[in-house]
Design a protein around this motif. Structure first.
Motif, PDB file in Angstrom:
ATOM      1  N   HIS A 310       0.844  -1.200   0.000  1.00 29.81           N
ATOM      2  CA  HIS A 310       0.000   0.000   0.000  1.00 29.81           C
ATOM      3  C   HIS A 310       0.873   1.240   0.000  1.00 29.81           C
ATOM      4  N   CYS A 311       0.702   2.092  -1.000  1.00 29.62           N
ATOM      5  CA  CYS A 311       1.493   3.316  -1.081  1.00 29.62           C
ATOM      6  C   CYS A 311       1.073   4.286   0.018  1.00 29.62           C
ATOM      7  N   SER A 312       2.060   4.763   0.758  1.00 29.70           N
ATOM      8  CA  SER A 312       1.767   5.693   1.862  1.00 29.70           C
ATOM      9  C   SER A 312       1.440   7.089   1.366  1.00 29.70           C
ATOM     10  N   GLY A 313       1.694   7.360   0.065  1.00 25.32           N
ATOM     11  CA  GLY A 313       1.431   8.685  -0.474  1.00 25.32           C
ATOM     12  C   GLY A 313       0.117   8.784  -1.211  1.00 25.32           C
ATOM     13  N   CYS A 314       0.007   8.072  -2.336  1.00 22.79           N
ATOM     14  CA  CYS A 314      -1.197   8.190  -3.167  1.00 22.79           C
ATOM     15  C   CYS A 314      -2.258   7.149  -2.853  1.00 22.79           C
ATOM     16  N   GLY A 315      -1.906   6.113  -2.079  1.00 25.73           N
ATOM     17  CA  GLY A 315      -2.912   5.165  -1.616  1.00 25.73           C
ATOM     18  C   GLY A 315      -3.219   4.001  -2.541  1.00 25.73           C
ATOM     19  N   VAL A 316      -2.489   3.838  -3.655  1.00 34.47           N
ATOM     20  CA  VAL A 316      -2.744   2.699  -4.532  1.00 34.47           C
ATOM     21  C   VAL A 316      -2.213   1.427  -3.869  1.00 34.47           C
ATOM     22  N   PHE A 317      -2.639   0.287  -4.355  1.00 34.03           N
ATOM     23  CA  PHE A 317      -2.247  -0.974  -3.729  1.00 34.03           C
ATOM     24  C   PHE A 317      -1.975  -2.042  -4.793  1.00 34.03           C
ATOM     25  N   GLU A 318      -1.104  -2.978  -4.434  1.00 33.67           N
ATOM     26  CA  GLU A 318      -0.784  -4.130  -5.267  1.00 33.67           C
ATOM     27  C   GLU A 318      -0.768  -5.367  -4.377  1.00 33.67           C
ATOM     28  N   PHE A 319      -0.918  -6.541  -4.986  1.00 29.41           N
ATOM     29  CA  PHE A 319      -0.985  -7.782  -4.224  1.00 29.41           C
ATOM     30  C   PHE A 319       0.158  -8.715  -4.591  1.00 29.41           C
ATOM     31  N   GLN A 320       0.655  -9.426  -3.589  1.00 22.30           N
ATOM     32  CA  GLN A 320       1.678 -10.443  -3.780  1.00 22.30           C
ATOM     33  C   GLN A 320       1.156 -11.755  -3.201  1.00 22.30           C
ATOM     34  N   LYS A 321       0.801 -12.706  -4.065  1.00 26.02           N
ATOM     35  CA  LYS A 321       0.287 -13.991  -3.578  1.00 26.02           C
ATOM     36  C   LYS A 321       1.353 -14.732  -2.780  1.00 26.02           C
ATOM     37  N   LEU A 322       0.919 -15.510  -1.807  1.00 22.44           N
ATOM     38  CA  LEU A 322       1.856 -16.286  -1.004  1.00 22.44           C
ATOM     39  C   LEU A 322       2.414 -17.465  -1.780  1.00 22.44           C
ATOM     40  N   GLY A 323       1.626 -17.995  -2.717  1.00 16.75           N
ATOM     41  CA  GLY A 323       2.071 -19.143  -3.484  1.00 16.75           C
ATOM     42  C   GLY A 323       1.268 -19.270  -4.757  1.00 16.75           C
ATOM     43  N   THR A 324       1.688 -20.201  -5.607  1.00 15.26           N
ATOM     44  CA  THR A 324       1.012 -20.430  -6.880  1.00 15.26           C
ATOM     45  C   THR A 324       0.383 -21.811  -6.903  1.00 15.26           C
ATOM     46  N   CYS A 325      -0.664 -21.938  -7.687  1.00  8.74           N
ATOM     47  CA  CYS A 325      -1.389 -23.206  -7.853  1.00  8.74           C
ATOM     48  C   CYS A 325      -1.728 -23.318  -9.343  1.00  8.74           C
ATOM     49  N   ALA A 338       5.653 -17.998  -4.813  1.00 11.38           N
ATOM     50  CA  ALA A 338       5.383 -16.854  -5.675  1.00 11.38           C
ATOM     51  C   ALA A 338       6.665 -16.083  -5.963  1.00 11.38           C
ATOM     52  N   VAL A 339       6.630 -15.302  -7.016  1.00 12.78           N
ATOM     53  CA  VAL A 339       7.764 -14.468  -7.403  1.00 12.78           C
ATOM     54  C   VAL A 339       7.381 -13.005  -7.188  1.00 12.78           C
ATOM     55  N   GLY A 340       8.246 -12.241  -6.563  1.00 10.79           N
ATOM     56  CA  GLY A 340       7.923 -10.840  -6.278  1.00 10.79           C
ATOM     57  C   GLY A 340       9.160 -10.055  -5.927  1.00 10.79           C
ATOM     58  N   PRO A 341       8.993  -8.842  -5.439  1.00 13.77           N
ATOM     59  CA  PRO A 341       7.723  -8.160  -5.141  1.00 13.77           C
ATOM     60  C   PRO A 341       7.099  -7.559  -6.391  1.00 13.77           C
ATOM     61  N   PRO A 342       5.823  -7.179  -6.317  1.00 13.24           N
ATOM     62  CA  PRO A 342       5.129  -6.628  -7.485  1.00 13.24           C
ATOM     63  C   PRO A 342       5.348  -5.127  -7.673  1.00 13.24           C
ATOM     64  N   VAL A 343       6.092  -4.509  -6.754  1.00  8.02           N
ATOM     65  CA  VAL A 343       6.300  -3.057  -6.807  1.00  8.02           C
ATOM     66  C   VAL A 343       7.786  -2.747  -6.702  1.00  8.02           C
ATOM     67  N   GLN A 344       8.144  -1.526  -7.053  1.00  6.44           N
ATOM     68  CA  GLN A 344       9.505  -1.039  -6.865  1.00  6.44           C
ATOM     69  C   GLN A 344       9.675  -0.568  -5.421  1.00  6.44           C
ATOM     70  N   GLU A 345      10.904  -0.176  -5.087  1.00  6.41           N
ATOM     71  CA  GLU A 345      11.160   0.260  -3.713  1.00  6.41           C
ATOM     72  C   GLU A 345      10.278   1.435  -3.335  1.00  6.41           C
ATOM     73  N   LYS A 346      10.092   2.369  -4.284  1.00  4.87           N
ATOM     74  CA  LYS A 346       9.192   3.502  -4.077  1.00  4.87           C
ATOM     75  C   LYS A 346       8.097   3.476  -5.134  1.00  4.87           C
ATOM     76  N   CYS A 347       6.967   4.068  -4.787  1.00  2.00           N
ATOM     77  CA  CYS A 347       5.810   4.069  -5.683  1.00  2.00           C
ATOM     78  C   CYS A 347       6.173   4.725  -7.012  1.00  2.00           C
ATOM     79  N   GLN A 348       5.867   4.051  -8.112  1.00  2.00           N
ATOM     80  CA  GLN A 348       6.190   4.580  -9.424  1.00  2.00           C
ATOM     81  C   GLN A 348       5.317   5.777  -9.801  1.00  2.00           C
ATOM     82  N   HIS A 349       4.251   6.005  -9.058  1.00  2.81           N
ATOM     83  CA  HIS A 349       3.332   7.102  -9.366  1.00  2.81           C
ATOM     84  C   HIS A 349       3.654   8.374  -8.596  1.00  2.81           C
ATOM     85  N   CYS A 350       3.979   8.238  -7.288  1.00  2.00           N
ATOM     86  CA  CYS A 350       4.177   9.437  -6.465  1.00  2.00           C
ATOM     87  C   CYS A 350       5.492   9.435  -5.700  1.00  2.00           C
TER      88      CYS A 350
END
Length: 537
Positions: A310-325, A338-350
Motif C-alpha cells: 500500500h502506497c503511503s502517499g497516493c494510496g494505490v495498492f498491489e498484491f503479492q500472492k503467497l504461493g502459486t497453484c 510466488a515471485v515478487g515483489p510486485p512493486v519497486q522500492e518507491k511508488c512509481q506514481h508518487c
C-alpha cells in the motif's frame, strides 16, 4: 418474575420476546445482524436438508449411515402418505409424493425435526437470537444456547419457557470453547455455529472449525474493527496472524483478514472454508462461511492469500500472492512459491514508500447464487424482518461487487491526492468503462470504486480530469504525491462520456449511501455508540 419486574426489561424482535436484566447484555443495533442471520439460516437449511437425495439402496456404507442422520428419512415420506390417505385425496403411492410436500413437513418452523439441524449459539447472553432461531428457522433439531454467565443462563431458561420453545432450546452454562471442543467427534458436530462476541472472536475459532460438520455453516462476528482497520497493526497480527493497514479500503481488508484467520485455523485440521457472505456494517464485521474437509483443497490455500503493498502517499495498492497453484493433467495441480515483489522500492506514481500488510484472503468473499436466494427469501417474507429494507439494499450491493477485484478506492481520496474538484460517480465510472475495464461499488464504503483497472489507468483518468479542470498553481509548488502524479502526461485515451450502464442498479434504486445513516437515525440507542460507529466508517 413479579419480584424482578423493576430490574428486568422485555424486548420483542421478530416472532420472539426476551427478558433481560441489566446484568445481561442486549444490543438493539444488532437487530440487523440477527435478521440477516435468520435469513441466511433459512436458506442454508433449505439447501442442506432438502437438496440431499434420499438413498433407495439397501446397501449402505458407514458414510451413508452418518449422512442419513442429516437428511429427511423415508419415515417422513410414509407419514405424509398416511395423512393424504386419511384426507382421501392426493397420492396413494410412495413414489407420487412431491418434493414440495416433503419440504413443508421437514422445514416447518417452531417444530422439532428429528433429523434436523443442530445449532450452537456459543455466546448467547439473554438468548434472544436462539429464541428467534427456534421460532423463525425451519428444520431444527436442537439449539444449544450457551453462556458463561449464571444470570444469562437463568434468563435463557426463562425466555425459552416464555416463547414455548423448550423442546428446541437446550440451555448451557459453560465455557464456549469447551462446548465446541467437547463436540468435535463427527457424530456430535454442529450443523451451524454462531459466534457473536463482544470484541474479537479469534479465541473461539480453533474450537469452531473442529466442531462444525462438513458442509456446515460458521457465522462469525468481530467488533474490534479499530484493530482490524489499522489502528493497532501489531495487535491485529497477534490476534489474527495478519498486519492491518490504515487505508481507505480498511473495512473490506478487515473482512479479508478475518477470512484468512478462519482459513488458517481450518487448514490445521485439513479443512477449508468457502465464504457465502461477508459484510462490513456499522461498527462490526460479519462473515458466513461453509467449512469442508479435504487436504487436496487445503493445499490451494496459499493461492488464495496475498500480501498487500500500500502506497503511503497516493494510496494505490498491489498484491503479492503467497504461493502459486497451476493446473496440470486431470485434476492435479502444481504448487510453487510466488515471485515478487510486485512493486519497486518507491511508488512509481508518487515516489512514496510502501507499507506492507497481510496476508489477507484475496479469493471471492461472496457466493452470488446464495445471496440471490437470500434476497428472494427476504422479499417474500419482508414483514417478518424489521430491517428487511436494509437487508435487501445491502445484499443488492454485494451482488454487484466484482468478485475478483479485492479492495477498493474512494473517489474523495483520489481527488484529495491531486487537489482538484471532484468528478461525480458516473463520470469516474464511465471513464473506467470507456477505457475497457470493469468497475463496481463496494458495500463497505460510500463513493467506493472496485475495478480491475491498474493504478496507472486510475491516475491517467485523474490527470485527464485535471487538464479540463485545472488546479491552483499554489498546489503545484509543494513536494506532494499529487505534484509527482500530475507531472507525468497521461498515456491512456480517456473519455468521460457518460454511459447508460455506468449507473449501477442499486444506485438507481437509492440504496447507496443511505443504508448506514438511515438505520442509526431510527434506533433509540446510546449516542456514544453512534459516534463511535460513525468514526469507524
Amino acid at each position: 418474575m413479579d419480584k424482578m419486574t423493576d430490574d428486568i426489561k422485555i424486548v420483542k424482535e421478530g416472532l420472539a420476546e426476551a427478558f433481560y436484566p441489566d446484568s445481561v447484555f442486549y444490543n438493539p443495533v444488532q437487530e440487523f445482524n440477527r435478521d440477516l442471520t435468520i435469513a441466511v439460516l433459512n436458506q442454508f437449511a433449505q439447501e442442506y436438508l432438502l437438496n440431499k437425495p434420499i438413498s433407495q439402496s439397501n446397501k449402505r456404507t458407514k458414510e451413508d449411515k452418518v449422512k442419513e442422520k442429516q437428511m429427511p428419512t423415508n419415515d417422513m415420506r410414509n407419514e405424509l402418505e398416511k395423512e393424504k390417505e386419511k384426507e382421501k385425496e392426493g397420492p396413494t403411492r410412495f413414489e407420487d409424493i412431491s418434493d414440495a410436500q416433503i419440504n413443508r413437513k421437514v422445514l416447518q418452523r417452531g417444530i422439532k425435526c428429528d433429523n434436523g439441524l443442530r445449532i450452537l449459539e456459543a455466546l448467547s447472553a439473554s438468548g434472544l437470537r436462539s429464541m428467534r432461531f427456534a421460532k423463525e428457522v425451519g428444520g431444527i433439531n436442537e439449539i444449544i444456547t450457551n453462556d458463561f454467565s449464571k444470570d444469562a443462563y437463568e434468563m435463557i431458561k426463562k425466555n425459552a419457557a416464555h416463547n414455548n420453545v423448550e423442546d428446541l432450546i437446550v440451555p448451557s452454562l459453560a465455557d464456549a470453547t469447551m462446548v465446541m471442543y467437547q463436540n468435535r467427534r463427527y457424530s456430535d458436530r454442529f450443523h451451524i455455529i454462531d459466534l457473536d462476541p463482544y470484541g474479537s472472536a479469534v479465541q473461539f475459532l480453533d474450537g469452531a472449525v473442529q466442531a462444525v460438520r462438513d458442509g456446515g455453516l460458521l457465522c462469525v462476528t468481530c467488533t474490534d474493527t479499530a484493530v482490524l482497520c489499522g489502528n493497532s497493526s501489531e495487535t491485529c497480527y497477534s490476534k489474527y496472524g495478519a498486519m492491518s493497514l490504515k487505508g481507505k479500503f480498511c473495512h473490506e481488508m478487515a473482512l479479508r483478514i478475518l477470512l484468512q484467520s478462519i482459513e488458517s485455523h481450518a487448514n490445521r485440521y485439513s479443512r477449508y472454508i468457502v465464504p457465502l457472505m461477508s459484510m462490513s456494517a456499522d461498527f462490526y464485521i460479519r462473515v458466513f462461511v461453509k467449512v469442508h474437509t479435504g487436504q487436496g483443497i487445503v493445499k490451494q490455500s496459499v493461492s488464495k492469500l496475498s500480501m498487500v503493498y500500500h502506497c503511503s502517499g497516493c494510496g494505490v495498492f498491489e498484491f503479492q500472492k503467497l504461493g502459486t497453484c497451476t493446473p496440470t493433467k486431470g485434476r492435479n495441480f502444481k504448487y510453487g512459491t510466488a515471485v515478487g515483489p510486485p512493486v519497486q522500492e518507491k511508488c512509481q506514481h508518487c515516489h512514496s514508500k510502501h507499507h506492507i500488510g497481510g496476508p489477507i484472503w484475496t479469493a471471492p468473499i461472496h457466493d452470488r447464487d446464495f445471496i440471490q436466494t437470500v434476497v428472494s427469501g427476504v422479499q417474500e417474507d419482508s414483514s417478518k424482518f424489521g430491517t428487511s429494507q436494509r437487508i435487501v439494499g445491502m445484499l443488492s450491493l454485494m451482488l454487484e461487487e466484482l468478485q475478483d477485484c479485492p479492495l477498493y478506492y474512494i473517489i474523495d481520496h483520489l481527488v484529495n491526492v491531486v487537489h482538484c474538484i471532484a468528478p461525480n460517480m458516473l463520470q469516474i465510472r464511465s471513464a473506467i468503462m470507456n477505457a475497457g475495464y470493469r468497475v463496481s461499488l463496494s458495500h463497505a464504503a460510500k463513493n467506493s470504486i472496485k475495478t480491475d483497472a491498474p493504478p496507472n489507468i486510475i491516475w491517467d483518468i485523474m490527470r485527464s480530469w485535471v487538464k479540463t479542470h485545472p488546479i491552483s498553481e499554489k498546489r503545484k509548488q509543494h513536494e506532494t504525491p499529487g505534484k509527482h502524479i500530475l507531472s507525468k502526461e497521461p498515456t491512456t485515451d480517456v473519455s468521460f462520456d457518460l454511459r447508460a450502464d455506468a449507473n449501477p442498479k442499486s444506485r438507481e434504486k437509492g440504496l447507496v449511501g443511505t443504508l448506514f445513516q438511515a438505520y442509526f437515525s431510527k434506533q433509540p440507542i446510546n449516542r456514544t455508540i453512534v459516534i463511535m460507529a460513525c468514526k469507524l466508517r
